[in-house]
Design a protein around this motif. Structure first.
Motif, mmCIF file in Angstrom:
data_model
loop_
_atom_site.group_PDB
_atom_site.id
_atom_site.type_symbol
_atom_site.label_atom_id
_atom_site.label_comp_id
_atom_site.label_asym_id
_atom_site.label_seq_id
_atom_site.Cartn_x
_atom_site.Cartn_y
_atom_site.Cartn_z
ATOM 1 N N ALA A 346 -0.781 15.565 1.889
ATOM 2 C CA ALA A 346 -1.457 14.689 0.933
ATOM 3 C C ALA A 346 -0.473 13.745 0.256
ATOM 4 C CB ALA A 346 -2.196 15.527 -0.103
ATOM 5 N N VAL A 347 0.717 14.257 -0.093
ATOM 6 C CA VAL A 347 1.722 13.422 -0.747
ATOM 7 C C VAL A 347 2.188 12.311 0.186
ATOM 8 C CG1 VAL A 347 4.062 13.396 -1.686
ATOM 9 C CG2 VAL A 347 2.482 15.225 -2.329
ATOM 10 N N ALA A 348 2.465 12.638 1.448
ATOM 11 C CA ALA A 348 2.902 11.622 2.411
ATOM 12 C C ALA A 348 1.816 10.580 2.628
ATOM 13 C CB ALA A 348 3.293 12.283 3.724
ATOM 14 N N ARG A 349 0.564 11.019 2.632
ATOM 15 C CA ARG A 349 -0.548 10.067 2.775
ATOM 16 C C ARG A 349 -0.582 9.099 1.597
ATOM 17 N NH1 ARG A 349 -3.875 13.569 4.232
ATOM 18 N NH2 ARG A 349 -4.786 14.082 2.212
ATOM 19 N N ARG A 350 -0.305 9.605 0.385
ATOM 20 C CA ARG A 350 -0.256 8.728 -0.783
ATOM 21 C C ARG A 350 0.857 7.696 -0.655
ATOM 22 N NH1 ARG A 350 -0.376 12.701 -5.917
ATOM 23 N NH2 ARG A 350 0.116 10.738 -6.993
ATOM 24 N N MET A 351 2.021 8.128 -0.157
ATOM 25 C CA MET A 351 3.108 7.171 0.034
ATOM 26 C C MET A 351 2.759 6.156 1.116
ATOM 27 S SD MET A 351 5.996 5.902 -0.794
ATOM 28 C CE MET A 351 7.310 6.865 -1.540
ATOM 29 N N ASP A 352 2.170 6.613 2.207
ATOM 30 C CA ASP A 352 1.760 5.679 3.266
ATOM 31 C C ASP A 352 0.767 4.652 2.741
ATOM 32 O OD1 ASP A 352 3.357 6.982 5.110
ATOM 33 O OD2 ASP A 352 1.714 8.145 5.986
ATOM 34 N N ASP A 353 -0.203 5.115 1.943
ATOM 35 C CA ASP A 353 -1.196 4.193 1.391
ATOM 36 C C ASP A 353 -0.538 3.167 0.475
ATOM 37 O OD1 ASP A 353 -3.151 5.599 2.737
ATOM 38 O OD2 ASP A 353 -3.888 6.666 0.963
ATOM 39 N N PHE A 354 0.463 3.621 -0.292
ATOM 40 C CA PHE A 354 1.148 2.682 -1.176
ATOM 41 C C PHE A 354 1.998 1.699 -0.375
ATOM 42 C CE2 PHE A 354 4.452 1.925 -4.651
ATOM 43 C CZ PHE A 354 3.676 0.967 -5.280
ATOM 44 N N ILE A 355 2.606 2.166 0.702
ATOM 45 C CA ILE A 355 3.336 1.249 1.585
ATOM 46 C C ILE A 355 2.389 0.194 2.132
ATOM 47 C CG2 ILE A 355 4.437 1.124 3.864
ATOM 48 C CD1 ILE A 355 5.917 3.723 3.120
ATOM 49 N N ASP A 356 1.176 0.591 2.495
ATOM 50 C CA ASP A 356 0.189 -0.386 2.956
ATOM 51 C C ASP A 356 -0.066 -1.452 1.897
ATOM 52 O OD1 ASP A 356 -0.103 0.939 5.345
ATOM 53 O OD2 ASP A 356 -2.014 1.884 4.826
ATOM 54 N N VAL A 357 -0.183 -1.016 0.630
ATOM 55 C CA VAL A 357 -0.364 -1.974 -0.457
ATOM 56 C C VAL A 357 0.812 -2.943 -0.503
ATOM 57 C CG1 VAL A 357 -0.435 -2.219 -2.977
ATOM 58 C CG2 VAL A 357 -1.806 -0.453 -1.867
ATOM 59 N N CYS A 358 2.010 -2.399 -0.380
ATOM 60 C CA CYS A 358 3.207 -3.218 -0.542
ATOM 61 C C CYS A 358 3.455 -4.163 0.624
ATOM 62 C CB CYS A 358 4.426 -2.318 -0.768
ATOM 63 S SG CYS A 358 4.343 -1.386 -2.313
ATOM 64 N N VAL A 359 2.926 -3.855 1.788
ATOM 65 C CA VAL A 359 3.064 -4.803 2.909
ATOM 66 C C VAL A 359 1.830 -5.682 3.042
ATOM 67 C CG1 VAL A 359 4.669 -3.363 4.208
ATOM 68 C CG2 VAL A 359 2.212 -3.152 4.631
ATOM 69 N N GLY A 360 0.873 -5.519 2.122
ATOM 70 C CA GLY A 360 -0.264 -6.424 2.088
ATOM 71 C C GLY A 360 -1.488 -5.973 2.818
ATOM 72 N N GLU A 361 -1.494 -4.697 3.298
ATOM 73 C CA GLU A 361 -2.656 -4.217 4.036
ATOM 74 C C GLU A 361 -3.631 -3.449 3.155
ATOM 75 O OE1 GLU A 361 -0.681 -3.744 8.461
ATOM 76 O OE2 GLU A 361 -1.588 -2.020 7.466
ATOM 77 N N GLY A 362 -3.156 -2.974 2.010
ATOM 78 C CA GLY A 362 -4.027 -2.192 1.143
ATOM 79 C C GLY A 362 -4.508 -3.009 -0.029
#
Length: 366
Positions: A346-362
């Motif tokens: 769950a923690v890694a998924r949260r980081m992945d989702d935030f990375i998506d935000v930071c690269v413009g996909e989230g």
């Protein structure tokens, strides 16, 4: 972007990205990469290491004779350009993160495991504005660290998240019965509360002959006087208190899984508290100071004490040593808390989702 983003986690500060001497920061990075949905397109840029963690691609950061970590950042920027990295997750170093963001062409996410120091004066604020301006995002290991950053850097416009450490609970055993032992793990610094913990432990052991204690310390070269005091107290215990230094994490993990009681008694606020997390995961009944991020880790699943009061700590420790049912209740509650809130998937998924935000996909915004 249609393809998976190319990600680089960047470790600069005397990092050892391997099982022999890894700190909590390196362990956190390893876990985030191994359990990421982007693991195959992720590498770790780090100083040379004799035996790196298995299963993670690394790229070595060349050492430089002058300029420290900011100078190394220029070499990291060249590495990121050469490898076509989309986003760099820079660990614990705001100036280097700013330099990499300005020179690499990659988006940069600062991943902070510490309390970022507030800028002082007009010049300090101006410099801080310049450092945070190019960042694509900032992640913190606790809500406490995030809140302090918001207060100290109110001009930050990048999205921000609190993303704690996580553990693979399938790899952590809480098997009973435990040894009648007490364990304290951490850097050998006075503000980590080891001196008071050692005094309280030695006192509690005097009337409980079946018990022993162990202190596993790192960074033993930082405060020789602190280490000397700890060793003197341990030697006066007649062998019932053992001190080990700079052990591989596998040995620390094994020690947690055997111990009935754990101590996490930092005297100043802790940004997170991975040792407390590991104690709870292993089914140790925990006594903690509850300062800073430790409160988020432990919740109601630990005995909270004043870490400066060795006498009060000795009383609390003795009471817990004499109460097996209380220890069992704390152990069960702590284990359940880690499973519910700190599972690494769950923690890694949260980081992945935030990375998506930071690269413009989230979803944009903080």
């Amino acid at each position: 972007m249609a393809r998976d983003p190319k990600i680089a986690y960047v470790l600069l500060r005397n990092a050892h990205f391997g099982p022999r001497l890894a700190s909590s920061v390196e362990l956190c990075v390893r876990d985030l990469v191994l359990y990421s949905r982007y693991a195959r397109s992720t590498l770790v840029a780090c100083p040379p290491v004799d035996e790196p963690f298995a299963g993670v691609e690394i790229a070595t950061i060349a050492d430089v004779s002058l300029g420290g970590n900011v100078a190394k950042a220029l070499g990291v920027a060249r590495l990121l350009r050469r490898r076509g990295i989309d986003i760099a997750v820079v660990e614990n170093h705001l100036p280097a993160a700013a330099m990499i963001a300005a020179t690499s062409g990659a988006r940069v996410l600062l991943h902070s495991h510490a309390y970022e120091t507030a800028p002082r004066g007009a010049a300090g604020v101006a410099g801080a504005r310049l450092k945070v301006a190019p960042l694509a995002g900032v992640a913190f290991v606790s809500e406490d660290a995030l809140a302090r950053f918001r207060d100290n850097f109110p001009f930050t416009r990048a999205p921000m998240r609190a993303i704690p450490n996580g553990l693979d609970m399938g790899a952590w055993s809480a098997t009973e019965p435990k040894d009648a032992s007490i364990l304290s793990v951490g850097r050998a610094l006075a503000d980590k509360g080891h001196i008071e913990a050692m005094a309280a432990t030695a006192s509690a052991l005097k009337t409980r002959p079946g018990w022993s204690a162990r202190f596993i310390l790192s960074a033993t070269d930082r405060e020789p006087g602190t280490v000397r005091k700890l060793r003197d107290t341990a030697e006066a215990s007649g062998g019932r208190v053992r001190i080990d230094a700079n052990l591989p994490h596998a040995e620390v993990k094994a020690a947690w899984e055997k111990s009935a009681i754990g101590l996490a008694l930092t005297k100043t606020p802790e940004p997170f508290g991975r040792t407390a997390l590991e104690a709870l995961a292993s089914g140790a009944a925990l006594i903690g100071s509850g300062l800073g991020g430790l409160a988020e880790v432990c919740g109601p699943c630990a005995v909270t004490v004043d870490p400066n009061d060795a006498g009060g700590l000795a009383a609390a420790l003795g009471a817990l040593m004499d109460a097996p049912d209380r220890r069992a209740d704390l152990a069960r509650a702590g284990r359940k808390r880690v499973e519910a809130l700190f599972d690494i998937r769950a923690v890694a998924r949260r980081m992945d989702d935030f990375i998506d935000v930071c690269v413009g996909e989230g979803r944009a915004g903080s």
